[in-house]
Motif scaffolding. Structure first.
Motif, PDB file in Angstrom:
ATOM      1  N   SER A 114       0.830  -1.202   0.000  1.00  0.00           N
ATOM      2  CA  SER A 114       0.000   0.000   0.000  1.00  0.00           C
ATOM      3  C   SER A 114       0.869   1.258   0.000  1.00  0.00           C
ATOM      4  O   SER A 114       1.842   1.353   0.749  1.00  0.00           O
ATOM      5  N   THR A 115       0.515   2.226  -0.847  1.00  0.00           N
ATOM      6  CA  THR A 115       1.271   3.480  -0.957  1.00  0.00           C
ATOM      7  C   THR A 115       0.321   4.666  -0.865  1.00  0.00           C
ATOM      8  O   THR A 115      -0.904   4.507  -0.851  1.00  0.00           O
ATOM      9  N   VAL A 116       0.897   5.863  -0.826  1.00  0.00           N
ATOM     10  CA  VAL A 116       0.086   7.081  -0.828  1.00  0.00           C
ATOM     11  C   VAL A 116      -0.790   7.118  -2.085  1.00  0.00           C
ATOM     12  O   VAL A 116      -1.955   7.499  -2.038  1.00  0.00           O
ATOM     13  N   GLY A 117      -0.228   6.693  -3.214  1.00  0.00           N
ATOM     14  CA  GLY A 117      -0.966   6.702  -4.473  1.00  0.00           C
ATOM     15  C   GLY A 117      -2.168   5.786  -4.459  1.00  0.00           C
ATOM     16  O   GLY A 117      -3.242   6.143  -4.956  1.00  0.00           O
ATOM     17  N   THR A 118      -2.016   4.590  -3.883  1.00  0.00           N
ATOM     18  CA  THR A 118      -3.144   3.655  -3.849  1.00  0.00           C
ATOM     19  C   THR A 118      -4.164   4.061  -2.798  1.00  0.00           C
ATOM     20  O   THR A 118      -5.371   3.894  -2.996  1.00  0.00           O
ATOM     21  N   LEU A 119      -3.715   4.615  -1.668  1.00  0.00           N
ATOM     22  CA  LEU A 119      -4.648   5.049  -0.622  1.00  0.00           C
ATOM     23  C   LEU A 119      -5.551   6.171  -1.102  1.00  0.00           C
ATOM     24  O   LEU A 119      -6.735   6.214  -0.772  1.00  0.00           O
ATOM     25  N   THR A 120      -4.992   7.104  -1.868  1.00  0.00           N
ATOM     26  CA  THR A 120      -5.767   8.257  -2.336  1.00  0.00           C
ATOM     27  C   THR A 120      -6.476   7.985  -3.657  1.00  0.00           C
ATOM     28  O   THR A 120      -7.219   8.832  -4.146  1.00  0.00           O
ATOM     29  N   GLU A 121      -6.222   6.817  -4.251  1.00  0.00           N
ATOM     30  CA  GLU A 121      -6.796   6.405  -5.535  1.00  0.00           C
ATOM     31  C   GLU A 121      -6.216   7.179  -6.721  1.00  0.00           C
ATOM     32  O   GLU A 121      -6.641   6.998  -7.857  1.00  0.00           O
ATOM     33  N   VAL A 122      -5.228   8.053  -6.476  1.00  0.00           N
ATOM     34  CA  VAL A 122      -4.591   8.786  -7.577  1.00  0.00           C
ATOM     35  C   VAL A 122      -3.890   7.803  -8.513  1.00  0.00           C
ATOM     36  O   VAL A 122      -3.942   7.942  -9.735  1.00  0.00           O
ATOM     37  N   TYR A 123      -3.249   6.786  -7.941  1.00  0.00           N
ATOM     38  CA  TYR A 123      -2.512   5.837  -8.776  1.00  0.00           C
ATOM     39  C   TYR A 123      -3.447   5.052  -9.686  1.00  0.00           C
ATOM     40  O   TYR A 123      -3.080   4.708 -10.816  1.00  0.00           O
ATOM     41  N   ASP A 124      -4.654   4.773  -9.216  1.00  0.00           N
ATOM     42  CA  ASP A 124      -5.624   4.060 -10.052  1.00  0.00           C
ATOM     43  C   ASP A 124      -5.963   4.877 -11.300  1.00  0.00           C
ATOM     44  O   ASP A 124      -6.076   4.335 -12.403  1.00  0.00           O
ATOM     45  N   TYR A 125      -6.120   6.177 -11.111  1.00  0.00           N
ATOM     46  CA  TYR A 125      -6.409   7.044 -12.254  1.00  0.00           C
ATOM     47  C   TYR A 125      -5.182   7.179 -13.168  1.00  0.00           C
ATOM     48  O   TYR A 125      -5.325   7.257 -14.393  1.00  0.00           O
ATOM     49  N   LEU A 126      -4.004   7.207 -12.584  1.00  0.00           N
ATOM     50  CA  LEU A 126      -2.788   7.279 -13.405  1.00  0.00           C
ATOM     51  C   LEU A 126      -2.634   6.016 -14.256  1.00  0.00           C
ATOM     52  O   LEU A 126      -2.209   6.084 -15.418  1.00  0.00           O
ATOM     53  N   ARG A 127      -2.958   4.854 -13.672  1.00  0.00           N
ATOM     54  CA  ARG A 127      -2.868   3.605 -14.445  1.00  0.00           C
ATOM     55  C   ARG A 127      -3.795   3.654 -15.662  1.00  0.00           C
ATOM     56  O   ARG A 127      -3.414   3.251 -16.763  1.00  0.00           O
ATOM     57  N   LEU A 128      -5.000   4.154 -15.436  1.00  0.00           N
ATOM     58  CA  LEU A 128      -5.943   4.285 -16.542  1.00  0.00           C
ATOM     59  C   LEU A 128      -5.438   5.278 -17.585  1.00  0.00           C
ATOM     60  O   LEU A 128      -5.558   5.053 -18.796  1.00  0.00           O
ATOM     61  N   LEU A 129      -4.863   6.376 -17.108  1.00  0.00           N
ATOM     62  CA  LEU A 129      -4.358   7.405 -18.023  1.00  0.00           C
ATOM     63  C   LEU A 129      -3.255   6.849 -18.911  1.00  0.00           C
ATOM     64  O   LEU A 129      -3.260   7.051 -20.135  1.00  0.00           O
ATOM     65  N   TYR A 130      -2.313   6.127 -18.325  1.00  0.00           N
ATOM     66  CA  TYR A 130      -1.201   5.564 -19.094  1.00  0.00           C
ATOM     67  C   TYR A 130      -1.688   4.469 -20.041  1.00  0.00           C
ATOM     68  O   TYR A 130      -1.152   4.300 -21.133  1.00  0.00           O
ATOM     69  N   ALA A 131      -2.704   3.714 -19.611  1.00  0.00           N
ATOM     70  CA  ALA A 131      -3.228   2.657 -20.482  1.00  0.00           C
ATOM     71  C   ALA A 131      -3.923   3.240 -21.713  1.00  0.00           C
ATOM     72  O   ALA A 131      -3.903   2.640 -22.786  1.00  0.00           O
ATOM     73  N   ARG A 132      -4.503   4.428 -21.559  1.00  0.00           N
ATOM     74  CA  ARG A 132      -5.307   4.989 -22.644  1.00  0.00           C
ATOM     75  C   ARG A 132      -4.531   5.927 -23.561  1.00  0.00           C
ATOM     76  O   ARG A 132      -4.768   5.938 -24.767  1.00  0.00           O
ATOM     77  N   ILE A 133      -3.627   6.749 -22.988  1.00  0.00           N
ATOM     78  CA  ILE A 133      -2.933   7.707 -23.852  1.00  0.00           C
ATOM     79  C   ILE A 133      -1.422   7.521 -23.848  1.00  0.00           C
ATOM     80  O   ILE A 133      -0.700   8.283 -24.477  1.00  0.00           O
ATOM     81  N   GLY A 134      -0.933   6.493 -23.123  1.00  0.00           N
ATOM     82  CA  GLY A 134       0.501   6.248 -23.084  1.00  0.00           C
ATOM     83  C   GLY A 134       1.040   5.801 -24.435  1.00  0.00           C
ATOM     84  O   GLY A 134       0.359   5.115 -25.197  1.00  0.00           O
ATOM     85  N   ARG A 135       2.272   6.205 -24.753  1.00  0.00           N
ATOM     86  CA  ARG A 135       2.942   5.812 -25.986  1.00  0.00           C
ATOM     87  C   ARG A 135       4.088   4.877 -25.618  1.00  0.00           C
ATOM     88  O   ARG A 135       4.956   5.234 -24.826  1.00  0.00           O
ATOM     89  N   THR A 136       4.099   3.678 -26.227  1.00  0.00           N
ATOM     90  CA  THR A 136       5.177   2.722 -25.967  1.00  0.00           C
ATOM     91  C   THR A 136       6.366   3.067 -26.854  1.00  0.00           C
ATOM     92  O   THR A 136       6.225   3.181 -28.075  1.00  0.00           O
ATOM     93  N   VAL A 137       7.528   3.260 -26.216  1.00  0.00           N
ATOM     94  CA  VAL A 137       8.739   3.679 -26.931  1.00  0.00           C
ATOM     95  C   VAL A 137       9.801   2.592 -26.778  1.00  0.00           C
ATOM     96  O   VAL A 137      10.051   2.103 -25.665  1.00  0.00           O
ATOM     97  N   SER A 138      10.428   2.212 -27.891  1.00  0.00           N
ATOM     98  CA  SER A 138      11.463   1.175 -27.860  1.00  0.00           C
ATOM     99  C   SER A 138      12.706   1.703 -27.160  1.00  0.00           C
ATOM    100  O   SER A 138      13.194   2.796 -27.491  1.00  0.00           O
TER     101      SER A 138
END
Length: 950
Positions: free
Chosen positions: A111-135
């Protein structure tokens, strides 16, 4: 005193605006009636033990929770009749209740500050949707072709172009014979293949009489292309375009992701829908890829914990102030292992390694080079690898054991995520870079984030949620924390404010929030921010009820309720209820109103104790400390202060406590934080004690009198009674920790825990003993007309009179009364004690067993937690009594009443996090007022009343 007219009829209009409580009797409450205005900021205050928690948690919240359970399933409701109902005549107008308590939950090590505040959950969604995979090889973005990409390419060709769609033979069936391959293709409906530069009919190939054909085909099998379809480009023909799309999809399916478009008489273009580039296959971004609580996203080596058992850097590099040349690597010493250092020094010039620079000043890349090595030399990792290879030698096993410990995972470098997650970037940053940023910097990052119009549209809602929560944390004085900070390293106050952030983020309305001292751990500078957040919660249409002692929070109340007048049996009454402005009425006799109006005050000491002997810490660099040199006077009261995150815990707990513990106890194994040296009169000390707010016992049966060792004498007293002797009862029969006299059903707990699956567990009173913990025949034994259960129900104050003829018991429980715990019951479960109460029980334990020959170095971590002004005066008396008896007291504290009474102040800051860690001031409180950089000094001047000399 009652603040509600219980004779008038309550109308529906009243219920919309007010919560009515009539006849509350929980714990020490004396049948009080009270009305609480809705949609207001209500502060409940009073001395410790007066009944604040009884009216808020045990009455208001308990009733709100009970009514909530009524709306649940029949499974949950079957326990409802057994749940203890608040002891109250009625409560009307109550809202859905949410309690935010001080308790720190450390059940999940991930458990971290990010998971406790649910900010990390939103960041995971953000990276999954608009993240660019770079070699990582070429730095190019990894893309895969969709069916639409192939169709778009075909439709761009000239009208009427003839196109062949081809699919390479699937690679995973290379062991299949050519005849079997062709036979399967025929069965699937394919009739032609392309090889050797031309189309060939499958049936003809299989029936060919050319004896060399199978061998030729076998050689060309890897180039065998299946003809999926032949089409003509017709841009406006929807039916034809649908056929092209279906054929492309078929080609991708048959070939495991490849499709070849061959224009008759023109060029050939290859497409694939595999996520690969530079010879690497990448994982497609998904929320689970960034989830370290899921096996899919967690680092396979550390399993998402960030730490593994390995070589501990702090043990290999015990003094980072040294350079490599000066021997910073502890294991590269002696005739045998010193050759590793010699080899390194001989080749360091070839790659410009600064061998004379202290390890702590090396860049992260240079430190990593020292550990991992390069083509010129083998690093520290290789050194231990060589020892590992020869484990049959006992000296190698001893050497490895000496430097082993929990260390940062080498595979994910402490990020917790699998390597593939770091290839996904938003604005050039992987998600781990964002979680390692302080909240303050992260807010700036998102404010300056530039996204394409499409990405902005996709991430708008997610970014709104992230920014809202980050802003709440910053407003609550948590801007120095990072999202990757482990939750079990947070203080109680930090945890409560993080829970408040999560609650605010949910934007609930028409609810009742009950907060238990949210100002804990807050510097006076940040209290105003907390008040702003509480007012924002109120303005959303909620009723905010705060149990609080902080002066600025009390002043901000729309409605103030003071419970008292004193603690325990002397409390439990409403001594004031009304708008804050009314406290200045001289007719109000409440202790709170007297202190708030200035009619009572904690006096400033007439003089400070002279100090001559010091404990000196030099070069403290743990966490954010920046080479701090601190002096702690012995035989004095010292306060370490500063804003949240300024480095107080790093200096006091990680360095001073551990360094002293190591000096005074040979068996102590924990490594102190990073510092240069410990100087001063350490020899004057006999022991060091850290008195923190952790629970006083792990067992639910632990209580104050077992902790101070008074229960042994009480059990002996009960076993000496005549009836005990007749029945053969020994002291052990009166223990609830061993079988004999305790209840067999609840094992001496007095309650049964019922697991509620998806709800919090419910604790129900044991039906066998009625919550009395002991068997009924044992309760026949009495002393002064009280059995063992009734004795445990007595308060400390009552027990002093009850056991006045037994000095062995009195000497143990008197210190509990002296530190302000007279209202606590002898047998009160330790789990029900607040952090401040647990701390004072520990203090009482030391007071009861101290020796005149001892010189103990006491460290207290925010001892004013949960204390009223009047209780702080008692606490200061107890701390000063320790100093007068020859001990040293070091207190980590924000409360200005304690700071102004100290002999010496060490102020850290000026800010929290990376902008903190500096020694702003050390000296007398009067001199701190003149330091402009100190936030503590700015607020302390008013408390000292303008006094600037000793």
């Amino acid at each position: 005193m009652s603040s509600v007219d219980t004779t008038r009829e309550i109308t529906k209009a009243d219920l919309r605006n007010t919560i009515f409580i009539k006849g509350a009797r929980s714990n020490n409450l004396k049948n009080i009636s009270l009305d609480i205005p809705k949609n207001k900021l209500v502060v409940v205050t009073g001395v410790s033990g007066s009944g604040k928690s009884s009216i808020t948690m045990d009455t208001l919240f308990a009733e709100g929770q009970r009514r909530y359970v009524e709306s649940l399933s029949s499974y949950a409701r079957q326990f409802l009749m057994r749940m203890k109902k608040p002891d109250v005549d009625y409560i009307k107008g109550i809202c859905p209740a949410i309690a935010i308590e001080q308790k720190v939950s450390t059940a999940n090590a991930r458990s971290t500050v990010g998971t406790l505040t649910e900010v990390y959950d939103y960041l995971r969604l953000l990276y999954a949707r608009i993240g660019r995979t770079v070699s990582p090889v070429s730095g190019m973005e990894v893309k895969k072709h969709e069916v639409s990409d192939v169709v778009d390419y075909i439709l761009q060709l000239p009208e009427g172009s003839k196109v062949q769609l081809l699919a390479p033979a699937p690679a995973k069936y290379r062991d299949r014979t050519l005849g079997a391959e062709l036979q399967l293709l025929l069965q699937k409906g394919y009739t032609r293949v392309f090889w050797d530069g031309e189309l060939q009919d499958i049936q003809e190939l299989m029936e060919s009489k050319d004896k060399n054909l199978p061998k030729k085909l076998e050689k060309l099998k890897e180039e065998l292309l299946i003809l999926v379809d032949r089409v003509v480009v017709k841009v406006d023909d929807e039916e034809n375009n649908k056929r092209i799309a279906d054929s492309v999809q078929t080609a991708f399916y048959e070939s495991e992701g490849d499709c070849q478009v061959m224009t008759i008489g023109g060029e050939t273009k290859n497409f694939n829908n595999r996520f690969e580039l530079d010879g690497m296959t990448f994982l497609e971004p998904s929320p689970q890829l960034f989830n370290f609580n899921n096996p899919y996203g967690a680092c396979p080596k550390c399993e998402g914990f960030s730490l593994v058992m390995g070589i501990d850097e702090n043990k290999v590099i015990p003094n980072p102030a040294l350079s490599v040349y000066e021997g910073v690597v502890a294991c590269w010493k002696g005739e045998r292992y010193g050759r590793w250092l010699d080899k390194f020094l001989n080749v360091a010039h070839k790659f410009d390694f600064p061998v004379h620079t202290p390890y702590q000043d090396l860049s992260r890349a240079e430190q990593r080079l020292l550990w991992r090595g390069n083509s010129f030399f083998n690093g520290i990792d290789a050194f231990f690898g060589e020892l590992q290879e020869k484990m049959y030698k006992i000296q190698n096993r001893v050497m490895l054991a000496r430097y082993r410990g929990r260390t940062r995972c080498p595979e994910c470098d402490g990020s917790r995520l699998r390597q593939e997650a770091s290839y996904v970037l938003v604005s050039g940053h992987p998600i781990t870079h964002l979680t390692d940023m302080p909240i303050k910097n992260l807010l700036t990052f998102f404010a300056e984030l530039e996204l394409s119009e499409n990405d902005q549209q996709i991430g708008r809602r997610l970014l709104l949620e992230v920014n809202n929560r980050l802003k709440f944390m910053f407003d609550l004085g948590l801007g120095y924390l990072t999202l990757s900070r482990l939750s079990n390293t947070l203080s109680g106050g930090e945890t409560q404010r993080i829970n408040l952030t999560r609650t605010l983020g949910s934007n609930l309305t028409a609810s009742m929030y009950l907060l238990d001292e949210p100002s804990i751990g807050l510097h006076p500078r940040d209290t105003g921010r907390l008040v702003t957040v509480l007012e924002r919660l109120r303005d959303l249409g909620n009723t905010v009820v705060v149990v609080e002692h902080e002066e600025d929070v009390i002043k901000s109340a729309d409605y103030l309720i003071d419970i008292g007048p004193a603690a325990g049996i002397h409390g439990g009454e409403v001594v004031f209820a009304g708008p804050y402005a009314d406290i200045y009425d001289e007719a109000t006799e409440s202790l709170t109103t007297k202190y708030m109006s200035g009619r009572m005050a904690i006096p400033v000491p007439e003089s400070r104790r002279p100090v001559s002997n010091y404990l000196r810490i030099r070069g403290a660099r743990q966490n954010n400390l920046k080479n701090v040199d601190a002096d702690i006077p012995l035989n004095a009261l010292t306060v370490v202060t500063g804003v949240s995150g300024s480095g107080k815990t790093s200096l006091v707990k990680d360095i001073i406590y551990r360094a002293l513990k190591k000096e005074l106890e040979e068996t102590y194994s924990k490594t102190p934080g990073v510092f240069k040296e410990l100087q001063g009169e350490v020899g004057m000390l006999t022991q060091v004690e850290l008195v923190n707010q952790k629970p006083i016992g792990k067992s639910s049966r632990s209580n104050p009198i077992t902790y101070v060792k008074a229960y042994d004498a009480i059990r002996k007293l009960m076993s000496d009674q005549q009836l005990s002797k007749i029945r053969g009862y020994k002291p052990g029969h009166f223990s609830f920790n061993v079988d004999g006299g305790r209840c067999d059903e609840c094992k001496g707990d007095g309650e049964i825990v019922v697991e509620m699956q998806f709800l919090a567990d419910i604790r129900l009173e044991c039906e066998a003993c009625g919550g009395k913990r002991f068997k009924s025949d044992l309760l026949d034994v009495t002393y002064n007309n009280k059995n063992i259960h009734q004795i445990l129900q007595m308060s400390i104050e009552e027990a002093l009179d009850f056991f006045k003829e037994h000095n062995d018991i009195l000497s143990k429980i008197q210190p509990l009364f002296d530190v302000g715990l007279g209202y606590v019951q002898l047998g009160q479960a330790s789990s029900t004690l607040s952090g401040g109460e647990a701390q004072r029980v520990k203090l009482a334990s030391f007071l009861s067993k101290e020796s005149a020959r001892d010189h103990v170095f006491f460290i207290f971590d925010e001892p004013t937690t949960g204390l009223h002004f009047h209780d702080i005066r008692k606490l200061l008396d107890a701390l000063n009594a320790l100093v007068e008896k020859g001990h040293t007291v070091l207190v980590v504290e924000h409360n200005l009443e304690v700071v102004k009474c100290a002999d010496w102040v060490v102020d850290l800051g000026p800010e929290g996090g990376v902008e903190g860690g500096h020694l702003v001031f050390q000296g007398r409180p009067e001199d701190l007022v003149n330091v402009k950089e100190s936030y503590t000094g700015q607020y302390l001047g008013e408390k000292l009343g303008g006094r600037v000399d000793g």
